[in-house]
Design a protein around this motif. Structure first.
Motif, PDB file in Angstrom:
ATOM      1  N   LYS A 188      55.514  83.891  30.735  1.00 42.25           N
ATOM      2  CA  LYS A 188      55.704  83.016  29.812  1.00 42.25           C
ATOM      3  C   LYS A 188      55.240  83.503  28.434  1.00 42.25           C
ATOM      4  N   ASN A 189      55.754  82.821  27.252  1.00 42.21           N
ATOM      5  CA  ASN A 189      55.795  83.465  26.190  1.00 42.21           C
ATOM      6  C   ASN A 189      54.095  83.420  25.683  1.00 42.21           C
ATOM      7  N   ASP A 190      53.739  84.412  25.185  1.00 44.96           N
ATOM      8  CA  ASP A 190      52.370  84.653  24.762  1.00 44.96           C
ATOM      9  C   ASP A 190      52.315  83.520  23.717  1.00 44.96           C
ATOM     10  N   PRO A 191      50.929  82.761  23.770  1.00 40.37           N
ATOM     11  CA  PRO A 191      50.949  81.518  22.683  1.00 40.37           C
ATOM     12  C   PRO A 191      50.817  82.350  21.403  1.00 40.37           C
ATOM     13  N   ASP A 192      50.165  83.419  21.280  1.00 42.48           N
ATOM     14  CA  ASP A 192      50.124  84.326  20.137  1.00 42.48           C
ATOM     15  C   ASP A 192      51.139  84.559  19.357  1.00 42.48           C
ATOM     16  N   GLY A 193      52.350  84.433  20.330  1.00 47.74           N
ATOM     17  CA  GLY A 193      53.742  84.842  19.767  1.00 47.74           C
ATOM     18  C   GLY A 193      54.070  86.222  19.947  1.00 47.74           C
ATOM     19  N   LYS A 194      53.147  87.091  20.726  1.00 44.27           N
ATOM     20  CA  LYS A 194      53.393  88.315  20.852  1.00 44.27           C
ATOM     21  C   LYS A 194      53.977  88.933  22.285  1.00 44.27           C
ATOM     22  N   GLY A 195      55.227  88.666  22.471  1.00 41.00           N
ATOM     23  CA  GLY A 195      55.816  88.985  23.640  1.00 41.00           C
ATOM     24  C   GLY A 195      55.563  87.867  24.892  1.00 41.00           C
ATOM     25  N   VAL A 196      55.543  88.459  26.166  1.00 43.75           N
ATOM     26  CA  VAL A 196      55.121  87.347  27.172  1.00 43.75           C
ATOM     27  C   VAL A 196      53.944  87.814  28.124  1.00 43.75           C
ATOM     28  N   ILE A 197      53.568  87.015  28.700  1.00 44.77           N
ATOM     29  CA  ILE A 197      52.264  87.096  29.484  1.00 44.77           C
ATOM     30  C   ILE A 197      52.594  86.705  31.021  1.00 44.77           C
ATOM     31  N   VAL A 198      51.737  87.111  31.833  1.00 40.83           N
ATOM     32  CA  VAL A 198      51.913  86.504  33.300  1.00 40.83           C
ATOM     33  C   VAL A 198      51.204  84.930  33.329  1.00 40.83           C
ATOM     34  N   ASP A 199      52.105  84.037  33.574  1.00 43.64           N
ATOM     35  CA  ASP A 199      51.585  82.711  33.741  1.00 43.64           C
ATOM     36  C   ASP A 199      50.439  82.359  34.572  1.00 43.64           C
ATOM     37  N   PRO A 200      49.449  82.289  34.306  1.00 45.88           N
ATOM     38  CA  PRO A 200      48.281  82.085  35.099  1.00 45.88           C
ATOM     39  C   PRO A 200      48.535  80.841  36.309  1.00 45.88           C
ATOM     40  N   GLU A 201      49.497  80.123  35.710  1.00 49.77           N
ATOM     41  CA  GLU A 201      49.560  78.781  36.799  1.00 49.77           C
ATOM     42  C   GLU A 201      50.908  79.227  37.822  1.00 49.77           C
ATOM     43  N   ALA A 202      51.377  80.259  37.691  1.00 46.50           N
ATOM     44  CA  ALA A 202      52.438  80.699  38.456  1.00 46.50           C
ATOM     45  C   ALA A 202      51.774  81.878  39.592  1.00 46.50           C
ATOM     46  N   LYS A 203      50.616  81.493  40.228  1.00 46.78           N
ATOM     47  CA  LYS A 203      49.998  82.540  41.264  1.00 46.78           C
ATOM     48  C   LYS A 203      50.474  82.312  42.428  1.00 46.78           C
ATOM     49  N   LEU A 204      50.968  83.380  43.116  1.00 48.70           N
ATOM     50  CA  LEU A 204      51.417  82.908  44.635  1.00 48.70           C
ATOM     51  C   LEU A 204      50.215  82.668  45.317  1.00 48.70           C
ATOM     52  N   GLU A 205      50.630  81.794  46.371  1.00 44.58           N
ATOM     53  CA  GLU A 205      49.546  81.271  47.301  1.00 44.58           C
ATOM     54  C   GLU A 205      48.906  82.422  48.180  1.00 44.58           C
ATOM     55  N   GLU A 206      50.046  83.081  48.726  1.00 48.33           N
ATOM     56  CA  GLU A 206      49.543  84.451  49.505  1.00 48.33           C
ATOM     57  C   GLU A 206      50.375  85.724  48.718  1.00 48.33           C
ATOM     58  N   GLU A 207      49.486  86.658  48.383  1.00 48.29           N
ATOM     59  CA  GLU A 207      50.017  87.824  47.611  1.00 48.29           C
ATOM     60  C   GLU A 207      51.081  88.633  48.575  1.00 48.29           C
ATOM     61  N   LEU A 208      52.122  89.214  48.134  1.00 51.57           N
ATOM     62  CA  LEU A 208      53.304  89.900  48.620  1.00 51.57           C
ATOM     63  C   LEU A 208      52.965  91.533  48.499  1.00 51.57           C
ATOM     64  N   ILE A 209      53.123  92.227  49.310  1.00 53.24           N
ATOM     65  CA  ILE A 209      52.937  93.732  49.337  1.00 53.24           C
ATOM     66  C   ILE A 209      54.374  94.316  49.221  1.00 53.24           C
ATOM     67  N   VAL A 210      54.603  94.984  48.212  1.00 56.52           N
ATOM     68  CA  VAL A 210      56.000  95.724  48.183  1.00 56.52           C
ATOM     69  C   VAL A 210      55.951  96.826  49.302  1.00 56.52           C
ATOM     70  N   ARG A 211      56.796  96.885  50.151  1.00 53.96           N
ATOM     71  CA  ARG A 211      57.013  97.610  51.641  1.00 53.96           C
ATOM     72  C   ARG A 211      56.549  98.982  51.411  1.00 53.96           C
ATOM     73  N   PRO A 212      55.353  99.453  51.977  1.00 58.29           N
ATOM     74  CA  PRO A 212      55.331 100.981  52.042  1.00 58.29           C
ATOM     75  C   PRO A 212      55.933 101.133  53.130  1.00 58.29           C
ATOM     76  N   THR A 213      56.215 100.638  54.118  1.00 55.61           N
ATOM     77  CA  THR A 213      57.137 100.858  55.623  1.00 55.61           C
ATOM     78  C   THR A 213      57.287  99.522  55.888  1.00 55.61           C
ATOM     79  N   SER A 214      58.062  99.393  57.016  1.00 55.74           N
ATOM     80  CA  SER A 214      58.547  97.986  57.432  1.00 55.74           C
ATOM     81  C   SER A 214      58.245  97.405  58.693  1.00 55.74           C
ATOM     82  N   GLU A 215      57.178  98.428  59.263  1.00 61.81           N
ATOM     83  CA  GLU A 215      56.885  97.830  60.623  1.00 61.81           C
ATOM     84  C   GLU A 215      56.589  96.368  60.964  1.00 61.81           C
ATOM     85  N   THR A 216      55.554  96.001  59.844  1.00 67.96           N
ATOM     86  CA  THR A 216      55.107  94.632  60.107  1.00 67.96           C
ATOM     87  C   THR A 216      56.109  93.682  59.807  1.00 67.96           C
ATOM     88  N   ILE A 217      56.880  93.554  58.923  1.00 71.81           N
ATOM     89  CA  ILE A 217      57.902  92.519  58.548  1.00 71.81           C
ATOM     90  C   ILE A 217      58.984  92.546  59.814  1.00 71.81           C
TER      91      ILE A 217
END
Lengths: 364, 134
Positions: free
Chosen positions: B98-127
């Motif tokens: 979301k837009n930084d309230p200070d007007g300097k670019g964007v920041i991660v929206d703290p309200e948009a936190k994933l319930e379960e984090e996702l891993i970028v696949r290092p290899t795909s056995e598990t999925i």
């Protein structure tokens, strides 16, 4: 697609032989172009089988496929083996690998194939109904090679002038460069060059006529040399008048003057010859760099002064393997699958008995 | 000419980098540790890929595609597996900026936190094994 979701139910659904081409991410701290990057491209095969035997056969079969590919297409000789326990893939029962040797005497793991046993089937509860109506966990393999192979290719063949690419996978196999003065000569050369180009393309050869006038022929020669194009053909006005053409090969840097009659067939044969010669040269170097060490001092001396693969006895324990690594930075690349080093002896570090020699090297 | 290659004798590591960079195979990128594979390098990879792909198909294999993201819980289902890869995983924790309230670019929206984090696949056995199950 029924092939995937909920697909493993009975023995009729097996074997399941799936491959994926994808990018993966491993957050490496020390990276090197192609050899070790945080993101890389690869393929990963994931297969499921009804029996242990079938899965083990699959894992070895894919290792053979990799070995054939690397030797036949990349012209890089490899040694097939199995990893020691500490070098095994996380979650595998056995990790098979192919190991290649680079020109600086360091080894590079070119591909791996894993027999996963029932580890992942148990972790994810994947069972199938046998012919005898029993529920059993499936047996699995996975196997992969990556863009790391490009790094291996570069380091195995190139020289101080640039890349040397094997014809079978070179993006451009033949570059045709004209040498002329004035438009009149150029027109004559163009006609001949385009005829040769068409013939080469008809034969399925990847060729290009480089008549761009923004660079001199000498610059183009250096550029194609740098890019490792296997064959360069030069067409000059005088040669053409004599029905001749100059053919230069990148691997040996030799030049020949050839009659333009049957030039396409000649080049076709030459590409094959270059492919074979590159493999032979790499294999000679590799074979000269497999040395037996019979004592600790000899082992260390070989590592520091000669490099390459060292066949030495090891007592089979992870501690000794780790000690050797700490002391010398050499790792067990593999326990060869064939009878290379198959003789009894004593461990170079501990003096304990050893059933066979294993392959050590410093590695990428 | 700027295309001069460091000799193998002089500096093997630099020789290798020179070949890759000046030979037009790949280049460094704005992201540390990630490279750009240039057209010439990619054409080489394509030829390798196509040859391998044919060999896989000739031995009875088929191609499929699985997700880039793996739920964190999947990775820990096989104990040795997670231990081997845990130290080099990239983790997705949020799904929005979301837009930084200070007007300097964007920041991660703290309200948009994933319930379960996702891993970028290092290899795909598990999925993949999770998919094979149901």
């Amino acid at each position: 697609m029924e092939y995937i979701q909920g697909l493993i139910q009975s023995y009729r659904d097996l074997p399941l032989l799936v491959n994926q081409w994808a990018n993966v991410v491993r957050w490496e701290m020390r990276t090197r172009l192609f050899l070790r990057t945080a993101e890389f491209l690869w393929q990963e095969g994931h297969t499921a089988h009804a029996t242990q035997e079938e899965a083990e056969i699959e894992a070895k079969k894919m290792l053979d496929v990799y070995a054939e590919f690397v030797e036949e297409f990349m012209a890089v000789p490899v040694i097939k083996g199995v990893k020691s326990e500490s070098e095994r893939f996380a979650g595998a029962v056995d990790t098979y690998c192919i190991e290649a040797l680079m020109q600086d005497g360091k080894a590079l793991q070119a591909g791996t194939s894993h027999f996963l046993g029932q580890n992942f089937a148990k972790a994810f509860d994947v069972k199938f109904l046998t012919k005898e109506n029993q529920q059993e966990y499936v047996w699995a393999t996975s196997w992969g090679v990556s863009t790391r192979l490009v790094g291996a290719l570069v380091m195995a063949h190139s020289d101080d002038e640039g890349l040397i690419l094997p014809p079978k996978i070179a993006p451009l196999q033949v570059a045709i460069v004209p040498i002329y003065k004035g438009e009149e000569q150029k027109a004559l050369i163009d006609a001949k060059a385009n005829e040769i180009l068409a013939n080469l393309k008809n034969m399925g050869i990847r060729a290009k006529y480089d008549d761009s006038d923004n660079n001199r022929p000498g610059w183009k020669f250096a550029e194609y040399e740098l890019k490792g194009v296997p064959v360069r053909v030069t067409l000059g006005a005088r040669d053409l008048a004599n029905n001749q053409i100059e053919v230069a090969r990148r691997d040996t840097k030799t030049k020949e003057t050839i009659s333009t009659d049957g030039i396409s067939q000649y080049i076709d044969g030459l590409l094959l010859d270059i492919q074979n010669n590159m493999f032979k040269k790499a294999k000679t170097y590799r074979d000269e760099h497999i040395t037996k060490a019979n004592s600790w001092d000899e082992f260390v001396q070989l590592l520091d002064e000669k490099g390459g693969f060292i066949l030495a006895h090891w007592d089979g324990t992870a501690e000794t393997e780790n000690d050797i690594k700490e002391k010398t930075k050499a790792t067990i690349r593999c326990i060869p699958i064939d009878d290379m080093g198959l003789e009894e002896g004593v461990c170079i570090l501990t003096g304990k008995p050893s059933k066979r020699r294993v392959l050590f090297a410093r590695a990428y | 000419m700027s295309k001069e290659i460091t000799s193998r004798q002089q500096d093997y590591a630099q020789w290798y980098n020179d070949l890759v960079l000046k030979g037009g195979l790949a280049d460094y990128s704005a992201v540390r540790g990630c490279m750009v594979i240039k057209p010439y390098g990619f054409a080489l990879w394509e030829n390798m890929r196509d040859a391998l792909d044919k060999m896989f198909k000739d031995t009875g294999h088929v191609n499929a595609y699985f997700p880039l993201f793996i739920p964190k819980s999947f990775l820990s289902k096989e104990a040795a597996h997670v231990e081997g890869f845990a130290k080099e995983c990239a983790v997705v924790t949020h799904y929005r900026l979301k837009n930084d309230p200070d007007g300097k670019g964007v920041i991660v929206d703290p309200e948009a936190k994933l319930e379960e984090e996702l891993i970028v696949r290092p290899t795909s056995e598990t999925i993949i094994w999770n998919t094979y199950k149901d």
